[in-house]
Structures are given as structure tokens and as C-alpha cells.
Design an enzyme around this catalytic site. Structure first.
Site, mmCIF file in Angstrom:
data_model
loop_
_atom_site.group_PDB
_atom_site.id
_atom_site.type_symbol
_atom_site.label_atom_id
_atom_site.label_comp_id
_atom_site.label_asym_id
_atom_site.label_seq_id
_atom_site.Cartn_x
_atom_site.Cartn_y
_atom_site.Cartn_z
ATOM 1 N N CYS A 54 52.343 25.934 25.515
ATOM 2 C CA CYS A 54 51.231 26.174 24.595
ATOM 3 C C CYS A 54 50.400 24.901 24.482
ATOM 4 O O CYS A 54 50.897 23.868 24.007
ATOM 5 C CB CYS A 54 51.746 26.603 23.224
ATOM 6 S SG CYS A 54 50.420 26.884 22.013
ATOM 7 N N HIS A 62 54.962 33.846 20.636
ATOM 8 C CA HIS A 62 53.527 33.991 20.868
ATOM 9 C C HIS A 62 52.780 33.120 19.871
ATOM 10 O O HIS A 62 53.242 32.901 18.753
ATOM 11 C CB HIS A 62 53.094 35.452 20.719
ATOM 12 C CG HIS A 62 53.817 36.389 21.633
ATOM 13 N ND1 HIS A 62 53.451 36.588 22.944
ATOM 14 C CD2 HIS A 62 54.919 37.162 21.424
ATOM 15 C CE1 HIS A 62 54.281 37.458 23.509
ATOM 16 N NE2 HIS A 62 55.172 37.822 22.597
ATOM 17 N N CYS A 89 50.151 32.498 17.199
ATOM 18 C CA CYS A 89 49.378 33.267 16.214
ATOM 19 C C CYS A 89 48.102 32.500 15.889
ATOM 20 O O CYS A 89 48.167 31.355 15.426
ATOM 21 C CB CYS A 89 50.202 33.507 14.949
ATOM 22 S SG CYS A 89 49.267 34.335 13.628
ATOM 23 N N HIS A 123 51.156 39.640 13.142
ATOM 24 C CA HIS A 123 50.778 39.004 11.879
ATOM 25 C C HIS A 123 50.409 40.109 10.902
ATOM 26 O O HIS A 123 49.527 40.926 11.177
ATOM 27 C CB HIS A 123 49.595 38.053 12.057
ATOM 28 C CG HIS A 123 49.268 37.298 10.806
ATOM 29 N ND1 HIS A 123 49.799 36.047 10.525
ATOM 30 C CD2 HIS A 123 48.495 37.620 9.734
ATOM 31 C CE1 HIS A 123 49.359 35.640 9.346
ATOM 32 N NE2 HIS A 123 48.560 36.580 8.853
ATOM 33 N N CYS A 124 51.068 40.138 9.765
ATOM 34 C CA CYS A 124 50.885 41.215 8.789
ATOM 35 C C CYS A 124 50.092 40.710 7.585
ATOM 36 O O CYS A 124 50.562 39.842 6.848
ATOM 37 C CB CYS A 124 52.238 41.757 8.336
ATOM 38 S SG CYS A 124 52.104 43.134 7.167
#
Length: 294
Positions: A99, A111, A113, A126-127
Site C-alpha cells: 500500500c 483493503h 479504506c 465501511h458501514c
């Protein structure tokens, strides 16, 4: 375009707390409707014992909804910045990525975000309703929240239908005072239950197949490429139905099929970057007997 996306990602962090408060308000409004309209009717027609049983059951559901929402929101899903760089480097294998934003190795199923600006371990999504990413350490709280919302909304709709008949009599002179709020909550409970059927069903399938929401898309592409090449692709993180369930909810022992739904504050075992895989590349066990095996 990138500036617009970055602006949207930053805006989400400011909107999320209001969405969480809005969801809590709706749940509490349902609780108010239950005690205002349902409990008196049960008490009148069935007595204190039955009314007391309904109160205990409803409070158990309410506790689990808020317990799992709170822990999903406040528990870090786990990210690579929380792990010592030396530990990440020593664990890196050929299937890791890099990354550039975090300037660290990105483990499989992790992953980046764009809202949290971190590489989340075993990230599902993502909530905004949790104001948090859902990943390795808090995914079980998210699924349990969906489960208890599914049960609770069905229960709410059922008791409103059975014990507040005036809510369906729109022409009744007392409807605005005694029927409007129960009618509104009945429609809302039915709507939430239908939404939970889809969302909970989706995540139950993901759990049983050893996948996450993002990984499902990647796995579908890999499976399609393998079929085009005349090969069969197997998800290396699919351990079998029962083992997948136990791994997600971090339950073991003879009674795991009951204890998975119990409230727990215990931190999930594991580190999120050394994940269990199929042994020797074999196909995972399948079938109903595997799920029922204790």
C-alpha cells in the site's frame, strides 16, 4: 474527479454520527410504542406473567441490538498501522501487496479504506450506520447486530399486529391518537425485517463460504478466469461450513452452535494478517453434516 471523491470520503465521517443517532432514535421509538400500546393490552388480556415474559424477551433483544452496535462501532476492525512494521515484514509472503498510502505491506483480504485512510485487516466494508469499518475484529458484532435486528423487527411487527388492532382502522376517530404511531412502527418494522432478510442472508452466505463482501467480487473474477482456462478455482480461506462459522464468531467446544449468538467482550483470537487456510490446498469439507458436526 479525485478531489470530488476525497471530499465525499471526508464528508462521510461527519455524517456518520448523525446516522447512528438516527438509527438509535428509531429503535427507542419502537420501544416506547411497545410499552405504550402493546404491554397494556397484553396485561389486560393475558395477565402479568405473560406480559412479564414479553417484557423480558423484548429487553433481551434490545440489549443485544445495542450491545453489538456499540461494540461494532467502538471496536477497531484492525489495521496495518496498529501492527508493528517488523511483524508485518516477517509475515509477508508472495501473495501480499504493497500500500503506497500506508507505506506498508497489505496482507491478503486486507483493503485500504478511503474513508478511514487505513488498510483494514480482513475488511468487509465501511458501514456508515456503525461509523466504522467492518473487519477482522468487529465483523462478528456486525453480523450479530443484523441477526438481532432481524429477530427484533419481526417480533415488533408481530406484537403490534396482534395487540394494537386499532392501528389498522384508519377511519376510527381515535386512530390519530392511538393508531398512528403503532401503524408507523408496524410499517417500519416490516420494512426493516425485509431489509434484514436480504442483508443478513447475504452475510450468512459469506460467512459459510469463507468470504467477505469485497473478496467475493475478487473471487468471482478468479473463478471466471479459471473456468475460461479450463481449471477449477478454490477459495483457500474456505475451511468448511462449520469451521468458517466457528472462525468468524470465534467459538469452539461442544456448544458452539449456541454460544455464537451470546454477547461477549472477548477480543477475537488471531491477528488479522496470518489467516487460516485450507490444509495442503485440499477442498474444504462440505454438506449439512459438516455444519452439524459438534
Amino acid at each position: 474527479m479525485n478531489k470530488l471523491i476525497n471530499f465525499f470520503d471526508r464528508s462521510v465521517k461527519y455524517v456518520e454520527p448523525f446516522l447512528v443517532l438516527f438509527a438509535i432514535t428509531l429503535v427507542l421509538l419502537d420501544v416506547y410504542t411497545f410499552f405504550k400500546h402493546v404491554v397494556p393490552d397484553i396485561l389486560h388480556h393475558s395477565g402479568r406473567a405473560v406480559a412479564g415474559a414479553h417484557v423480558v424477551w423484548s429487553m433481551w433483544l434490545l440489549f443485544n441490538v445495542f450491545w453489538n452496535q456499540l461494540h461494532c462501532t467502538l471496536t477497531s476492525p484492525g489495521n496495518t498501522l496498529e501492527v508493528q512494521e517488523q511483524a508485518l515484514q516477517s509475515a509477508m509472503t508472495y501473495d501480499w501487496r504493497w500500500c503506497r498510502t500506508c507505506n506498508r505491506g497489505k496482507p491478503p483480504l486486507a483493503h485500504h479504506c478511503s474513508v478511514c485512510n487505513k488498510c483494514v485487516l480482513k475488511m468487509d466494508h465501511h458501514c456508515v450506520w456503525m461509523a466504522n469499518c467492518v473487519g477482522f475484529y468487529n465483523y462478528r458484532f456486525f453480523v450479530l447486530f443484523l441477526f438481532y435486528m432481524w429477530v427484533g423487527s419481526a417480533y415488533s411487527a408481530a406484537v403490534l399486529w396482534l395487540h394494537v388492532p386499532v392501528m389498522l382502522r384508519l377511519s376510527d376517530p381515535t386512530w390519530e391518537q392511538a393508531g398512528f404511531l403503532p401503524f408507523f412502527m408496524f410499517v417500519l418494522s416490516c420494512s426493516i425485517w425485509l431489509a434484514m432478510c436480504v442483508l443478513l442472508g447475504w452475510h450468512v452466505w459469506l460467512v459459510l463460504t469463507g468470504q467477505g463482501t469485497i473478496d467475493y467480487l475478487d473471487n468471482a473474477d478468479r473463478a471466471a478466469e479459471a473456468r475460461a482456462a479450463g481449471r477449477r478455482w478454490s477459495n483457500p480461506y474456505h475451511l468448511g461450513l462449520a469451521a468458517n462459522w466457528q472462525e468468524t464468531f470465534d467459538v469452539r467446544g461442544r456448544w458452539w452452535w449456541l454460544t455464537w449468538m451470546a454477547p461477549s467482550r472477548r477480543r477475537k483470537l488471531g491477528n488479522g494478517y496470518n489467516l487460516k487456510k485450507q490444509q495442503h490446498g485440499g477442498a474444504p469439507p462440505s454438506g449439512l453434516m459438516t455444519l452439524l458436526r459438534l
